[in-house]
Design a protein around this motif. Structure first.
Motif, PDB file in Angstrom:
ATOM      1  N   GLN A 130       0.831  -1.201   0.000  1.00 13.42           N
ATOM      2  CA  GLN A 130       0.000   0.000   0.000  1.00 13.42           C
ATOM      3  C   GLN A 130       0.869   1.255   0.000  1.00 13.42           C
ATOM      4  N   GLY A 131       0.474   2.254  -0.780  1.00 15.41           N
ATOM      5  CA  GLY A 131       1.130   3.544  -0.760  1.00 15.41           C
ATOM      6  C   GLY A 131       2.204   3.732  -1.812  1.00 15.41           C
ATOM      7  N   TYR A 133       1.807   3.155  -5.313  1.00 15.82           N
ATOM      8  CA  TYR A 133       1.171   3.771  -6.482  1.00 15.82           C
ATOM      9  C   TYR A 133      -0.263   4.145  -6.112  1.00 15.82           C
ATOM     10  N   ALA A 134      -0.495   5.440  -5.981  1.00 10.44           N
ATOM     11  CA  ALA A 134      -1.794   5.916  -5.487  1.00 10.44           C
ATOM     12  C   ALA A 134      -2.941   5.459  -6.377  1.00 10.44           C
ATOM     13  N   ALA A 135      -2.749   5.534  -7.688  1.00  6.28           N
ATOM     14  CA  ALA A 135      -3.834   5.158  -8.600  1.00  6.28           C
ATOM     15  C   ALA A 135      -4.178   3.681  -8.452  1.00  6.28           C
ATOM     16  N   ASP A 137      -3.610   1.858  -5.754  1.00  4.32           N
ATOM     17  CA  ASP A 137      -4.268   1.732  -4.445  1.00  4.32           C
ATOM     18  C   ASP A 137      -5.772   1.886  -4.596  1.00  4.32           C
ATOM     19  N   GLY A 138      -6.175   2.872  -5.392  1.00  6.04           N
ATOM     20  CA  GLY A 138      -7.597   3.106  -5.598  1.00  6.04           C
ATOM     21  C   GLY A 138      -8.294   1.888  -6.191  1.00  6.04           C
ATOM     22  N   GLN A 139      -7.628   1.236  -7.149  1.00  5.87           N
ATOM     23  CA  GLN A 139      -8.207   0.035  -7.743  1.00  5.87           C
ATOM     24  C   GLN A 139      -8.364  -1.081  -6.705  1.00  5.87           C
TER      25      GLN A 139
END
Length: 440
Positions: A130-131, A133-135, A137-139
């Motif tokens: 976690q943390g 790749y922010a995009a 993480d959203g997925q």
């Protein structure tokens, strides 16, 4: 040129799978392309953890690992697309990736969302970084939310999320024979690049011309990119630890510090040498230089199985403290100065760091809150330095001098191997090379 075989990447995945909990799944994302300006991108560089497990060098791919499954490793990657490939280059495609990279199953990225629901549902533990790749993480969070919100469809989200990085990073800390072979080659290319820069240096040249000499040599030897932003700091610029402007003219009578290494098949070299622009050390420069060189040499005595980085650093600091006392840069009682770590005013960083797929490579320096001892297969830098800025209170003849000497060492069963020993670093060796007037 040495290459790491695809079978080794597969074996790494199997080692990670063997460490995972029962009824678990790991999801590891590749890097994405990064915009440089408007509609152009920086040269793509793969995520090191993803590359370590796959050897696959395309953006936006996803690796899924499921221990105990008939298909323990699954890759999602960009599909073949003739139009996109005309504009942006050829793609491997998921069909070829399965056979060429030894995955049990592969899918096009367009199937990621649907397939992840099936692959993750019902698992008790999710391993994920976690943390990073922010995009992405959203997925993942969207996937978990959907699994939690529709239990009537038989879906179930993992109850526990664990960070996958500690498992991967402990594996990466210990280099295999093939990794060592690649790193040895990267160090050799980088070493010869430093020697080329030494031969080229002269008053009136620029820092960026030395940088160009290094990068040209790397590329011509098959290492297209440097492993990090090359540092070429002449004069007082050497006292800026991560100086990368590299824009000044080299002046007669100054030293120049070069910190540079190539990247070869993802693996970094990291060498620093400091030498006189005009090929001849002044007395003040030589006095400081020999303190740093002796500090490195005594630190090497601790690089062996069972040795400790902190002890190597203590040995180096003893040499530097006594040396600075002898030159009048420090004053007082040696033992008291050591207790105060007084030399840290001029020795601004640590003694070294792990080296591998990242120049500041992964791997814990402590285990169970205790410093870990060196073990065979570890690779690290040893890089003492002294930085006497123009603004310091040191005697004037030492002001504006920055010196660092950095080598890359492999811990062996017998002690260590200096992978970058071929770059001259004694005063006599450096002066002899620079006065040879031959370009290589």
């Amino acid at each position: 040129m040495v290459e790491i075989q695809k079978s080794e990447f597969k074996a790494r995945r199997e080692r990670l799978l063997a460490q995972m909990d029962e009824n678990s799944v790991a999801i590891i994302a590749a890097a994405s392309e990064v915009t440089r300006s408007r509609d152009t991108e920086y040269a793509f560089r793969q995520d090191s953890d993803f590359f370590y497990l796959t050897g696959f060098n395309e953006p936006d791919a996803v690796l899924v690992l499921i221990p105990g499954s008939d298909t323990p490793s699954t890759l999602f990657c960009r599909d073949k697309d003739p139009l996109a490939e005309v504009w942006h280059g050829r793609r491997i495609g998921f069909a070829a990736a399965k056979s060429d990279y030894l995955f049990e199953q592969t899918f096009a990225l367009s199937e990621l969302s649907a397939q992840l629901t099936t692959l993750v549902s019902g698992k008790q533990v999710l391993y994920y970084a976690q943390g990073v790749y922010a995009a992405f993480d959203g997925q993942i969070f969207s996937l978990l939310a959907s699994l939690r919100n529709v239990p009537k469809q038989g879906n179930k989200a993992p109850a526990t999320i664990k960070d996958v990085r500690p498992l991967i990073h402990e594996m990466r800390l210990f280099k295999s024979p093939s990794e060592i072979a690649v790193m040895r080659q990267a160090c050799d290319i980088s070493a010869k690049g430093h020697m080329r820069a030494m031969r080229f240096a002269r008053p009136g040249a620029t820092e960026y011309q030395l940088e160009a000499e290094l990068h040209h040599h790397y590329a011509m030897q098959g290492a297209r990119y440097p492993a990090y932003g090359t540092i070429v700091g002449s004069g007082d610029n050497a006292n800026i630890l991560h100086y990368t402007d590299n824009s000044d003219v080299l002046k007669n009578g100054d030293l120049v510090l070069i910190d540079s290494g190539c990247e070869l098949q993802g693996y970094a070299a990291d060498i620093t040498r400091t030498f006189p622009v005009n090929g001849k050390f002044s007395d003040a420069q030589a006095a400081l230089y020999n303190i740093v060189l002796q500090a490195q040499q005594v630190a090497f005595n601790e690089i062996k199985p069972g040795g400790y980085l902190s002890q190597a650093n203590k040995l180096a600091m003893q040499v530097m403290t006594q040396g600075l006392l002898d030159l009048g840069i420090l004053t007082g009682d040696f033992e008291q100065l050591m207790a105060q770590q007084a030399c840290k005013e001029f020795y601004l960083h640590g003694l070294g760091h792990w080296l591998g797929l990242d120049v500041h490579d992964v791997g814990d320096y402590k285990q169970n809150d205790q410093e870990r001892a060196f073990q065979p297969g570890m690779v690290l830098t040893i890089e003492p330095g002294l930085y006497i800025s123009k603004d310091s209170a040191a005697p004037q003849q030492y002001q504006g001098i920055g010196i660092r000497i950095e080598d890359n060492v492999l811990v062996t069963a017998q002690g260590f191997e200096n992978l970058t020993a071929s770059v001259p670093k004694t005063i006599s060796e450096i002066e002899a090379l620079m006065q040879s007037n031959t370009h290589g």
